[in-house]
Design a protein around this motif. Structure first.
Motif, PDB file in Angstrom:
ATOM      1  N   LYS A 146       0.834  -1.209   0.000  1.00 18.35           N
ATOM      2  CA  LYS A 146       0.000   0.000   0.000  1.00 18.35           C
ATOM      3  C   LYS A 146       0.865   1.255   0.000  1.00 18.35           C
ATOM      4  CE  LYS A 146      -3.338   0.943   3.068  1.00 18.35           C
ATOM      5  NZ  LYS A 146      -4.544   0.904   3.910  1.00 18.35           N
ATOM      6  N   SER A 207      -6.840  -3.818 -17.622  1.00 19.68           N
ATOM      7  CA  SER A 207      -7.415  -3.826 -16.275  1.00 19.68           C
ATOM      8  C   SER A 207      -8.347  -2.649 -16.033  1.00 19.68           C
ATOM      9  CB  SER A 207      -6.290  -3.825 -15.232  1.00 19.68           C
ATOM     10  OG  SER A 207      -5.461  -2.708 -15.437  1.00 19.68           O
ATOM     11  N   ASN A 209      -9.025  -1.768 -12.695  1.00 11.61           N
ATOM     12  CA  ASN A 209      -8.614  -1.183 -11.415  1.00 11.61           C
ATOM     13  C   ASN A 209      -7.242  -1.731 -11.060  1.00 11.61           C
ATOM     14  OD1 ASN A 209      -9.073  -3.779 -10.047  1.00 11.61           O
ATOM     15  ND2 ASN A 209     -11.243  -3.303 -10.316  1.00 11.61           N
ATOM     16  N   MET A 210      -6.681  -1.266  -9.947  1.00 14.49           N
ATOM     17  CA  MET A 210      -5.311  -1.644  -9.599  1.00 14.49           C
ATOM     18  C   MET A 210      -5.213  -3.123  -9.231  1.00 14.49           C
ATOM     19  SD  MET A 210      -3.194   0.684 -10.194  1.00 14.49           S
ATOM     20  CE  MET A 210      -1.733  -0.032  -9.464  1.00 14.49           C
ATOM     21  N   ARG A 211      -6.227  -3.646  -8.558  1.00 11.65           N
ATOM     22  CA  ARG A 211      -6.181  -5.076  -8.197  1.00 11.65           C
ATOM     23  C   ARG A 211      -6.016  -5.919  -9.448  1.00 11.65           C
ATOM     24  NH1 ARG A 211      -9.176  -3.249  -4.184  1.00 11.65           N
ATOM     25  NH2 ARG A 211      -8.843  -4.070  -2.100  1.00 11.65           N
ATOM     26  N   GLU A 212      -6.857  -5.613 -10.461  1.00 12.17           N
ATOM     27  CA  GLU A 212      -6.777  -6.374 -11.716  1.00 12.17           C
ATOM     28  C   GLU A 212      -5.411  -6.180 -12.369  1.00 12.17           C
ATOM     29  OE1 GLU A 212      -9.972  -5.556 -14.414  1.00 12.17           O
ATOM     30  OE2 GLU A 212     -11.468  -6.567 -13.150  1.00 12.17           O
ATOM     31  N   THR A 213      -4.855  -4.994 -12.245  1.00 10.63           N
ATOM     32  CA  THR A 213      -3.545  -4.731 -12.852  1.00 10.63           C
ATOM     33  C   THR A 213      -2.504  -5.704 -12.304  1.00 10.63           C
ATOM     34  OG1 THR A 213      -4.085  -2.386 -13.068  1.00 10.63           O
ATOM     35  CG2 THR A 213      -1.778  -2.985 -13.245  1.00 10.63           C
ATOM     36  N   PHE A 214      -2.469  -5.845 -10.971  1.00 13.03           N
ATOM     37  CA  PHE A 214      -1.485  -6.754 -10.366  1.00 13.03           C
ATOM     38  C   PHE A 214      -1.759  -8.208 -10.765  1.00 13.03           C
ATOM     39  CE2 PHE A 214       1.310  -4.234  -7.908  1.00 13.03           C
ATOM     40  CZ  PHE A 214       0.601  -3.150  -7.430  1.00 13.03           C
ATOM     41  N   ILE A 215      -3.022  -8.600 -10.717  1.00 16.88           N
ATOM     42  CA  ILE A 215      -3.371  -9.998 -11.018  1.00 16.88           C
ATOM     43  C   ILE A 215      -3.038 -10.324 -12.474  1.00 16.88           C
ATOM     44  CG2 ILE A 215      -5.316 -11.623 -11.263  1.00 16.88           C
ATOM     45  CD1 ILE A 215      -6.584 -10.125  -8.835  1.00 16.88           C
TER      46      ILE A 215
ATOM     47  N   GLU B  98     -10.185   2.595  -4.489  1.00 17.12           N
ATOM     48  CA  GLU B  98      -8.799   2.155  -4.264  1.00 17.12           C
ATOM     49  C   GLU B  98      -7.931   3.324  -3.824  1.00 17.12           C
ATOM     50  OE1 GLU B  98      -8.045   0.399  -8.094  1.00 17.12           O
ATOM     51  OE2 GLU B  98      -8.198  -1.635  -7.283  1.00 17.12           O
ATOM     52  N   GLU B 101      -8.496   3.708  -0.308  1.00 13.59           N
ATOM     53  CA  GLU B 101      -7.879   2.576   0.420  1.00 13.59           C
ATOM     54  C   GLU B 101      -6.396   2.793   0.643  1.00 13.59           C
ATOM     55  OE1 GLU B 101      -9.578  -1.852  -0.056  1.00 13.59           O
ATOM     56  OE2 GLU B 101      -8.897  -0.933  -1.931  1.00 13.59           O
ATOM     57  N   SER B 128     -16.531   3.730  -7.989  1.00 14.93           N
ATOM     58  CA  SER B 128     -15.991   2.739  -8.929  1.00 14.93           C
ATOM     59  C   SER B 128     -15.394   3.398 -10.177  1.00 14.93           C
ATOM     60  CB  SER B 128     -17.084   1.753  -9.340  1.00 14.93           C
ATOM     61  OG  SER B 128     -18.159   2.472  -9.883  1.00 14.93           O
TER      62      SER B 128
END
Lengths: 260, 259
Positions: A146, A207, A209-215, B98, B101, B128
């Motif tokens: 983070k 992606s 969002n950022m989560r998807e970017t990493f995955i 995010e 977050e 979103s």
């Protein structure tokens, strides 16, 4: 499956995972040239290791890490931009490496394997070294992810939160240097920045969002590695370039689907 | 008078021999709405950044009664900053949720806090959306909500209304007043808007690289001070307020006969 292939797959998957994870920050922070500097500096480390009868992989890691930290130090202390400092250190360390290699008497290290990788020659020691470096790197990334994202996105805000941004920068540079260096075993000095840049770049095209970017980045990195290793084995191709070719094709295929 | 939340004493900022700020001193009490007024290049942003520790300075800055270097991590979280413009990386697939977050500590229930303040700041429908897709006004709201997430006691705003139209600006002032009343937040805000400062601010801090005036707007907004802040070419005009169906009059405090 032969032990050579198994060791290659383990090394390939681990290093691709790490490169793809760390690579997201490399792309966001426009640091791909930094990855080049660290990998090229490792050649001097290899030469020093041969001259001092130590493990060349350790020599590569030591020199690359030193160069990575030196870049961070000079960026902080001087008025020069990062790409200028790298533009000085990269040819300097590479030329030192080539000069030192010319002094090596007797067996000279196979330059091609360092320049383009030699994953199929991954030994058990190499695997233990890769795992040994991966564990603390993964732990640090998990703990500091983070903060690294916040620094990449809004550095001043991170400072107002009381984060020691300079220290975190040094830690990230050290992590990036280590990841790049263990990956030179797979794809070599010349192509290692591709492992760090192309999967995240592909992920950013797709992606939401950022989560998807990493995955996605990790997925593309690992798939590219596995496909490249098997393709090199099946068609008798050099492994490092085969991996880079596969991930590059993935990037090109992602372009029509790029999210605006 | 409440306790002193922010105390600035003899603050000087220097860059290579140039001093964008020289010998600034003022105090802001708890719950006050303080406005920093000055022309372009007066050092307003430099002042906020020095207070936040983003720039080196000479002199003293105390927040919550402590030197800023001695603040604990929790105390630092009670100070929030909304910049004039978002200077971070925008071209990322980073959603507003995010963004909140990564900007927040994990203490407490983060999801509930985000939802609570997103509602307060009217950015629920943006959660979103990607940061890169937000309009200027939407981004400002998001930056304000981000600043609220740590439940600050002191908020510093740097010209939060640039990029926002006049109607949006009025809504923002009302929103800031709401924050002050409901959450007892002390606000320090950089603005050019003399009219609204006069109506809303408890204390005005006028600077032009040095302190020109400090105090309640009605006491310090004098023509001679405006000349020192903005230059000799400034002219001041008093507003007449036209009430519906009634005459247009000056504020009672501004009766011309009193001057």
């Amino acid at each position: 499956m032969s032990p050579i292939i198994i060791r290659s797959l383990v090394a390939g998957i681990l290093t691709s995972f790490l490169c793809a994870l760390v690579g997201v920050f490399v792309v966001i922070r426009k640091m791909s040239f930094f990855a080049h500097a660290v990998s090229h500096a490792s050649l001097a480390g290899v030469a020093i290791a041969y001259l001092t009868n130590t493990n060349p992989f350790l020599g590569a890691i030591g020199m690359g890490l030193l160069t990575g930290l030196a870049v961070s130090y000079f960026v902080e202390r001087s008025r020069l931009f990062e790409d200028t400092i790298i533009g000085i250190l990269l040819p300097l360390t590479m030329s030192v490496g080539l000069i030192l290699i010319s002094f090596i008497k007797g067996y000279k290290p196979d330059l091609m394997s360092y320049l383009f990788g030699d994953i199929l020659s991954t030994s058990r020691f190499d695997i233990y070294l890769i795992i040994g470096i991966s564990i603390p790197v993964l732990l640090l990334m998990f703990l500091l992810l983070k903060r690294f994202i916040l620094i990449a996105v809004d550095r001043d805000f991170a400072k107002t939160r009381g984060y020691n941004v300079s220290l975190l920068d040094y830690i990230f540079m050290a992590i990036l240097s280590l990841v790049v260096l263990i990956s030179t075993k797979i794809v070599g000095i010349i192509l290692v920045s591709a492992l760090v840049v192309i999967p995240p770049a592909t992920a950013l095209n797709l992606s939401r969002n950022m989560r998807e970017t990493f995955i996605y980045s990790i997925a593309f990195g690992i798939i590219g590695s596995i496909v490249g290793i098997f393709a090199s084995y099946a068609f008798n191709l050099p492994t490092g370039p085969a991996i880079v070719f596969v991930i590059s094709v993935m990037f090109l295929l992602s372009l029509p689907f790029k999210k605006s | 008078m409440g306790k002193t939340i922010l105390e600035v004493k003899n603050l000087t900022v220097s860059f290579n021999g140039f001093k964008p700020l020289h010998d600034i001193s003022f105090e802001v009490q708890e719950g006050q709405f303080a406005v920093v007024l000055g022309p372009n290049g007066a050092g307003k942003t430099t002042l906020l950044k020095a207070i936040l520790g983003l720039l080196p300075y000479e002199g003293s800055v105390k927040i919550f009664g402590k030197d800023t270097e001695l603040l604990t991590k929790d105390e630092r979280l009670r100070i929030s900053y909304v910049p004039q413009r978002f200077e971070g990386v925008k071209n990322l697939p980073l959603t507003v949720y995010e963004f909140f977050e990564i900007s927040s500590e994990d203490k407490g229930n983060l999801k509930d806090r985000i939802n609570e303040f997103a509602s307060v700041g009217d950015v629920e429908r943006l959660l979103s959306k990607k940061i890169s897709e937000l309009s200027g006004g939407e981004l400002q709201r998001v930056l304000i909500v981000r600043a609220l997430l740590s439940k600050p006691k002191l908020m510093l705003f740097d010209e939060p209304f640039s990029g926002v139209d006049k109607i949006g600006e009025r809504a923002f002032y009302e929103f800031l007043n709401y924050l002050k009343e409901i959450y007892n937040v002390t606000i320090v805000l950089v603005s050019h808007d003399v009219y609204n400062i006069t109506k809303i601010a408890d204390v005005a801090i006028c600077i032009n690289r040095k302190l020109i005036c400090f105090g309640p707007p009605e006491s310090v907004f004098l023509e001679e001070n405006f000349e020192l802040v903005f230059g000799k070419d400034v002219s001041t005009y008093k507003h007449k307020i036209c009430k519906e169906g009634g005459p247009c009059e000056f504020y009672k405090e501004d009766e011309p006969d009193n001057h």
